[in-house]
Enzyme design. Structure first.
Site, PDB file in Angstrom:
ATOM      1  N   ASN A 152       0.806  -1.228   0.000  1.00 38.36           N
ATOM      2  CA  ASN A 152       0.000   0.000   0.000  1.00 38.36           C
ATOM      3  C   ASN A 152       0.840   1.280   0.000  1.00 38.36           C
ATOM      4  O   ASN A 152       0.578   2.206  -0.750  1.00 38.36           O
ATOM      5  CB  ASN A 152      -0.992  -0.001   1.165  1.00 38.36           C
ATOM      6  CG  ASN A 152      -0.293  -0.055   2.512  1.00 38.36           C
ATOM      7  OD1 ASN A 152       0.750  -0.706   2.675  1.00 38.36           O
ATOM      8  ND2 ASN A 152      -0.859   0.606   3.497  1.00 38.36           N
ATOM      9  N   GLY A 229       2.010  -5.197   7.547  1.00 41.61           N
ATOM     10  CA  GLY A 229       0.949  -5.860   6.810  1.00 41.61           C
ATOM     11  C   GLY A 229      -0.209  -6.226   7.709  1.00 41.61           C
ATOM     12  O   GLY A 229      -0.426  -5.599   8.756  1.00 41.61           O
ATOM     13  N   SER A 230      -0.929  -7.246   7.334  1.00 41.62           N
ATOM     14  CA  SER A 230      -2.148  -7.612   8.042  1.00 41.62           C
ATOM     15  C   SER A 230      -1.850  -8.269   9.388  1.00 41.62           C
ATOM     16  O   SER A 230      -0.787  -8.875   9.587  1.00 41.62           O
ATOM     17  CB  SER A 230      -2.982  -8.576   7.192  1.00 41.62           C
ATOM     18  OG  SER A 230      -2.357  -9.854   7.130  1.00 41.62           O
ATOM     19  N   THR A 231      -2.811  -8.163  10.287  1.00 40.44           N
ATOM     20  CA  THR A 231      -2.668  -8.783  11.601  1.00 40.44           C
ATOM     21  C   THR A 231      -2.598 -10.302  11.478  1.00 40.44           C
ATOM     22  O   THR A 231      -1.839 -10.962  12.198  1.00 40.44           O
ATOM     23  CB  THR A 231      -3.842  -8.363  12.506  1.00 40.44           C
ATOM     24  OG1 THR A 231      -3.802  -6.936  12.680  1.00 40.44           O
ATOM     25  CG2 THR A 231      -3.755  -9.034  13.867  1.00 40.44           C
ATOM     26  N   VAL A 233      -1.334 -12.174   9.044  1.00 38.74           N
ATOM     27  CA  VAL A 233       0.012 -12.598   8.655  1.00 38.74           C
ATOM     28  C   VAL A 233       1.004 -12.252   9.762  1.00 38.74           C
ATOM     29  O   VAL A 233       1.947 -13.017  10.027  1.00 38.74           O
ATOM     30  CB  VAL A 233       0.420 -11.941   7.326  1.00 38.74           C
ATOM     31  CG1 VAL A 233       1.856 -12.303   6.961  1.00 38.74           C
ATOM     32  CG2 VAL A 233      -0.532 -12.366   6.212  1.00 38.74           C
ATOM     33  N   GLY A 234       0.805 -11.128  10.428  1.00 39.47           N
ATOM     34  CA  GLY A 234       1.689 -10.741  11.517  1.00 39.47           C
ATOM     35  C   GLY A 234       1.692 -11.752  12.651  1.00 39.47           C
ATOM     36  O   GLY A 234       2.742 -12.026  13.258  1.00 39.47           O
ATOM     37  N   GLU A 251       4.159  -3.942  12.342  1.00 31.54           N
ATOM     38  CA  GLU A 251       3.163  -2.874  12.215  1.00 31.54           C
ATOM     39  C   GLU A 251       2.007  -3.454  11.429  1.00 31.54           C
ATOM     40  O   GLU A 251       2.118  -3.727  10.238  1.00 31.54           O
ATOM     41  CB  GLU A 251       3.784  -1.668  11.511  1.00 31.54           C
ATOM     42  CG  GLU A 251       2.953  -0.416  11.697  1.00 31.54           C
ATOM     43  CD  GLU A 251       2.238  -0.025  10.433  1.00 31.54           C
ATOM     44  OE1 GLU A 251       1.002  -0.230  10.387  1.00 31.54           O
ATOM     45  OE2 GLU A 251       2.879   0.466   9.509  1.00 31.54           O
ATOM     46  N   CYS A 285      -2.788   1.841   6.674  1.00 33.28           N
ATOM     47  CA  CYS A 285      -3.034   1.261   7.997  1.00 33.28           C
ATOM     48  C   CYS A 285      -3.603   2.280   8.970  1.00 33.28           C
ATOM     49  O   CYS A 285      -4.324   1.922   9.903  1.00 33.28           O
ATOM     50  CB  CYS A 285      -1.740   0.663   8.553  1.00 33.28           C
ATOM     51  SG  CYS A 285      -0.371   1.855   8.611  1.00 33.28           S
TER      52      CYS A 285
END
Length: 488
Positions: A152, A229-231, A233-234, A251, A285
């Site tokens: 993004n 990135g996304s939660t 994947v995090g 993040e 984000c």
């Protein structure tokens, strides 16, 4: 700087990946073919990490002025090639010209901040409880950092980790998102190659998550994994890193609130909400996810906000007058439209938009939204504004904290003290008074609470993330070990 990219960058060389997979690169606006890259395999990844490890040892010993000089050269190269980078961001990520220009500017500021780090690798001398002893604390590089960059804000969210890691004496391996392999990774290989960075220090591997995604985390060489990135994947990265006792800087997603109290300046609040919601189509984000407005101002705010949204220009992101460009792919459009329909079934009303043309989702405003609807519970990551009424400050705070995210936010009020009191009670890593949530300054701590991540980027806080400390004690006088040692 290079203008065409079809190879990986490993050990200071542009090489073809040896995976059987090919990463296609297409414009999200008109699906024009930008090029394709043969993907990295696990073997390519291993070579990249080993190259970084080997080069890092000499780099760590370089004097601070040598590191700073390369960082400053890299800044100059970005400044000289700003229009080319903007063009890449527009073509590859669907960024509007104004967003791409802003992204390059904030990236330059991040790089300038990183250029100060070689002289901020400070230590301390502390007293000791032991007579004749001196305690020293040294700040040192971690070694090698693995960086996974998002699609993004690919240029900025990659360089804030790349520049920080290099400036603090680390080697780097970058895996950019497959949607943005150039702006999230390969551009930096070209920039730092031209800047004179020693070979092997910076490596860029473009590959599918299904092929090398886990390995970039579990490989034995990196000490820190930096991921934006996304939660979902995090969580996976955090789990894998934890098993191998690696540090993480994560993040992740946000469900950011924009709270308009009953004494807010209406025009100021509307303008802030317009930018904070629709900048880069809401694919940030920090973008506003929930606009929460006091019931006494609700109708007036909605009317004024909708009128301003109608004035946004939608279309080709390369047109300098465009405000709203395409989403990154069709999957994102379909996901958001599904949440809109589900929320309508639960009583939400679409007062503007709600339609799409391929990757182009038109600016949308929903009213009569409740906190339990999908459009409020889920991270939207698109140009959809969900407006929620509340009765008083206590309800606004309760609603704000009801969901498990805490990245950014904003509170509007004519009373700074009142707004500050509300802001203090919102569980979030960052929050802004009489502004919008999309803020990032290179010297301020950037990061979230709860499901929005771990750690902080920028400034002195990034130094903590990307380095380690060593306690070295010096016993200047012979120590008395008491009765343990027999006296002679």
């Amino acid at each position: 700087m290079k203008r065409e990219f079809d190879k990986l960058y490993i050990n200071g060389e542009w090489v073809k990946g040896i995976s059987e997979n090919v990463i296609p690169n297409q414009s999200p606006f008109d699906h024009t073919d930008i090029g394709s890259i043969t993907a990295a395999s696990k073997e390519d990844l291993d070579k990249a990490y080993k190259s970084a490890e080997k080069a890092q040892k000499a780099w760590a010993d370089e004097p601070p002025q040598a590191k700073r000089q390369i960082m400053e050269r890299a800044v100059s190269i970005v400044e000289e090639n700003k229009e080319l980078i903007i063009e890449w961001l527009t073509n590859e990520s669907g960024s509007t010209y104004m967003k791409a220009a802003g992204e390059v500017s904030v990236s330059i500021n991040s790089m300038k901040e990183a250029a100060t780090y070689p002289y901020r690798m400070d230590g301390k001398i502390l007293p000791s409880q032991v007579p004749g002893k001196e305690n020293r604390v040294y700040r040192e590089p971690l070694g090698v950092v693995g960086i996974i960059s998002p699609w993004n804000f690919p240029f900025h969210l990659a360089v804030r980790s790349i520049a920080t890691a290099l400036a603090t004496g680390n080697g780097v391996v970058v895996k950019p998102a497959t949607h943005t392999p150039v702006t999230g990774g390969l551009l930096f290989a070209s920039i730092f190659e031209e800047a004179g960075l020693p070979k092997g220090l910076l490596n860029v591997v473009v590959g599918k998550g299904s092929e090398i995604g886990d390995d970039i985390v579990t490989h034995p060489i990196p000490r820190l994994i930096s991921f934006t990135g996304s939660t979902e994947v995090g969580r996976r990265i955090g789990e894998l890193a934890g098993r191998h006792l690696k540090k993480t800087a994560l993040e992740l997603g946000g469900n950011n609130v924009f709270i308009v109290l009953d004494d807010a300046n209406l025009d100021q609040a509307v303008e802030s909400a317009l930018f904070g919601k629709f900048y880069h189509q809401g694919q940030i984000c920090m973008s506003i996810n929930r606009i929460m407005v006091h019931k006494d101002m609700y109708d007036t705010f909605v009317d004024a906000f909708v009128a301003r949204v109608k004035g946004l220009n939608v279309g080709n992101p390369s047109d300098k007058s465009t405000h709203i460009g395409p989403l990154i792919d069709q999957d994102q459009v379909d996901r958001i439209l599904k949440d809109i329909e589900s929320s309508k079934d639960q009583g939400a009303e679409v007062v503007l938009g709600g339609n799409a043309d391929k990757n182009m989702l038109y600016p949308t405003v929903l009213t009569h939204v409740t906190n339990s609807m999908p459009i409020a519970k889920n991270e939207i990551f698109g140009p959809v504004a969900a407006i929620i009424p509340f009765n008083d400050d206590e309800e606004a705070i309760r609603l704000a904290n009801e969901h498990p995210y805490g990245l950014s936010g904003a509170v509007h009020s004519s009373s700074i003290e009142r707004a500050t009191n509300v802001a203090h009670r919102v569980e979030t890593g960052m929050i802004h008074i009489n502004d919008e949530p999309v803020n990032d300054e290179p010297h301020m701590p950037f990061g979230g609470e709860k499901d929005s991540g771990l750690g902080r980027f920028n400034g002195e806080w990034a130094l903590e993330e990307f380095t380690t400390v060593k306690w070295l004690a010096v016993q200047h006088k012979r120590r008395d070990y008491g009765p343990f040692i027999e006296k002679r």
